[in-house]
Scaffold this motif. Structure first.
Motif, short mmCIF file in Angstrom:
data_model
loop_
_atom_site.label_atom_id
_atom_site.label_comp_id
_atom_site.label_asym_id
_atom_site.label_seq_id
_atom_site.Cartn_x
_atom_site.Cartn_y
_atom_site.Cartn_z
N GLY A 52 1.12 -0.89 -0.06
CA GLY A 52 -0.02 0.09 -0.21
C GLY A 52 1.13 1.64 0.22
O GLY A 52 1.97 1.74 -0.55
N PHE A 53 0.69 1.65 0.92
CA PHE A 53 1.20 3.62 0.99
C PHE A 53 2.27 3.51 2.06
O PHE A 53 2.90 4.45 2.32
CB PHE A 53 0.18 4.45 1.21
N LYS A 54 3.26 2.43 1.99
CA LYS A 54 4.23 2.37 3.59
C LYS A 54 5.71 2.62 2.90
O LYS A 54 5.69 1.62 2.33
CB LYS A 54 3.79 0.97 4.44
N ASP A 55 6.67 3.21 2.87
CA ASP A 55 7.56 3.29 2.20
C ASP A 55 8.52 3.14 3.14
O ASP A 55 8.86 3.62 3.90
CB ASP A 55 7.76 4.70 2.02
N ASP A 56 9.60 1.69 3.39
CA ASP A 56 9.38 0.89 4.21
C ASP A 56 10.86 1.27 4.58
O ASP A 56 11.56 1.61 4.96
CB ASP A 56 10.26 -0.49 4.36
N HIS A 57 11.64 1.40 3.65
CA HIS A 57 13.53 1.64 3.36
C HIS A 57 13.56 0.72 4.38
O HIS A 57 14.80 1.30 5.00
CB HIS A 57 14.07 2.91 3.65
N LEU A 58 13.65 -0.71 3.41
CA LEU A 58 14.35 -1.92 4.48
C LEU A 58 16.14 -1.84 4.02
O LEU A 58 16.28 -2.17 2.55
CB LEU A 58 13.44 -2.78 4.14
N MET A 59 16.38 -3.36 4.96
CA MET A 59 17.49 -3.57 4.42
C MET A 59 17.38 -4.12 2.91
O MET A 59 16.61 -5.02 3.06
CB MET A 59 18.67 -3.80 5.02
N PRO A 60 18.23 -4.31 2.39
CA PRO A 60 18.17 -5.18 0.88
C PRO A 60 18.73 -6.16 1.32
O PRO A 60 18.98 -7.16 2.06
CB PRO A 60 19.17 -4.89 0.11
N GLY A 61 17.27 -6.95 0.69
CA GLY A 61 16.95 -8.31 0.47
C GLY A 61 15.85 -8.75 2.24
O GLY A 61 15.83 -10.19 2.06
N HIS A 62 15.37 -7.88 2.26
CA HIS A 62 14.38 -7.81 3.41
C HIS A 62 13.23 -7.34 2.79
O HIS A 62 11.90 -7.52 3.81
CB HIS A 62 14.82 -6.56 4.89
N GLY A 63 12.86 -7.44 1.41
CA GLY A 63 11.63 -7.23 1.15
C GLY A 63 11.46 -7.93 0.11
O GLY A 63 11.83 -9.47 0.42
N ASN A 64 9.97 -7.19 0.04
CA ASN A 64 9.93 -8.45 -1.99
C ASN A 64 10.52 -7.99 -3.20
O ASN A 64 10.19 -8.87 -4.10
CB ASN A 64 8.15 -8.77 -1.41
N GLN A 65 11.35 -7.36 -3.11
CA GLN A 65 11.52 -6.99 -4.70
C GLN A 65 13.16 -7.46 -5.18
O GLN A 65 13.36 -7.63 -4.04
CB GLN A 65 12.26 -4.57 -4.23
N ARG A 66 12.90 -7.09 -6.51
CA ARG A 66 13.61 -8.24 -6.85
C ARG A 66 15.61 -8.21 -6.78
O ARG A 66 15.80 -7.58 -8.04
CB ARG A 66 13.60 -8.99 -8.29
#
Length: 272
Positions: free
Chosen positions: A202-216
């Motif tokens: 949705g709207f939450k811009d997490d700025h997680l460490m790389p590899g800790h989300g679902n982006q490729r």
């Protein structure tokens, strides 16, 4: 036959990753952890705006400034006057600290002639200063199941006629976009990467460490690392831009997060 010497893609630490700490701490931790430089986000803090101070820290810590992030966030609307002044002053600051990239968000629809003439205006500034204005991908604003049209012409710079683009993996997650496909489509137009991650929620811009989300992120980084990416290889920097605000609860946690992010970059850029 000898293998051509491909320059190593520099990995920088964004000063936004150190918030609420300051710029001096950004340079210091970047040096301690083995980064190749820093990205400075211009904010209301005077230390982010002063070339002499940034050059002194760059010399002291051996950490060159790799990019300037213009104050084009909603939270920095009062910094450096008009919208065009923000871009012009950011380009001048970049010249003064010896880097050639300014990261800028696409304009908001309500910004009048700045928004309608944005592409032409940044092209003129690029030609005059020699500094590249790399337009960053953002995300749609959603409320009550509806998507508000906030940016002109769009939050996604990929289909538009921008010569230089910054890609942010967390923004892509919020937009529910596919970073690998976007990076592949951009090719030589990709000039800067914000290394982070996020969840398509949705709207939450997490700025997680790389590899800790679902982006490729892994696939995109490996693609960028190829010597023939965009024709002649990636000619830019990767800047770690992760949220470490919760790290203040534990001693050394911020450093651990930034070290892990750097190790991720080194691994998937083939620099180990």
């Amino acid at each position: 036959m000898p293998v051509p010497d491909v320059p190593q893609i520099p990995v920088a630490l964004s000063s936004s990753s150190m918030y609420p700490m300051g710029v001096a701490e950004t340079f210091s931790i970047a040096e301690d952890l083995g980064y190749d430089g820093v990205e400075i986000m211009v904010t209301h803090r005077a230390e982010t705006q002063q070339a002499d101070l940034l050059n002194e820290w760059a010399w002291r810590f051996g950490m060159p400034v790799k990019a300037i992030h213009a104050p084009t966030l909603l939270l920095t609307q009062q910094v450096w006057g008009s919208a065009w002044d923000k871009i012009r002053k950011s380009a001048e600051l970049a010249r003064q600290v010896g880097c050639d990239i300014v990261v800028a968000h696409p304009p908001f629809r309500w910004q009048g002639t700045y928004a309608s003439g944005f592409a032409e205006g940044i092209a003129e500034i690029e030609e005059r200063t020699g500094v590249m204005i790399a337009v960053e991908n953002m995300y749609p604003w959603r409320a009550g199941g509806q998507e508000a049209t906030m940016y002109l012409p769009h939050w996604n710079p990929v289909p538009y006629d921008y010569k230089h683009v910054t890609w942010d993996f967390s923004h892509a997650a919020t937009a529910e976009d596919d970073s690998y496909e976007a990076v592949k489509a951009l090719g030589s137009r990709l000039r800067h990467l914000h290394l982070t991650d996020g969840w398509s929620n949705g709207f939450k811009d997490d700025h997680l460490m790389p590899g800790h989300g679902n982006q490729r992120v892994v696939e995109a980084m490996e693609l960028v690392a190829q010597s023939d990416f965009g024709g002649n290889g990636f000619n830019g920097a990767v800047a770690v831009e992760v949220s470490t605000r919760a790290a203040k609860k534990e001693v050394g946690e911020r450093e651990r997060m930034l070290a892990e992010s750097l190790a991720f970059a080194r691994k998937y850029l083939g620099q180990e």
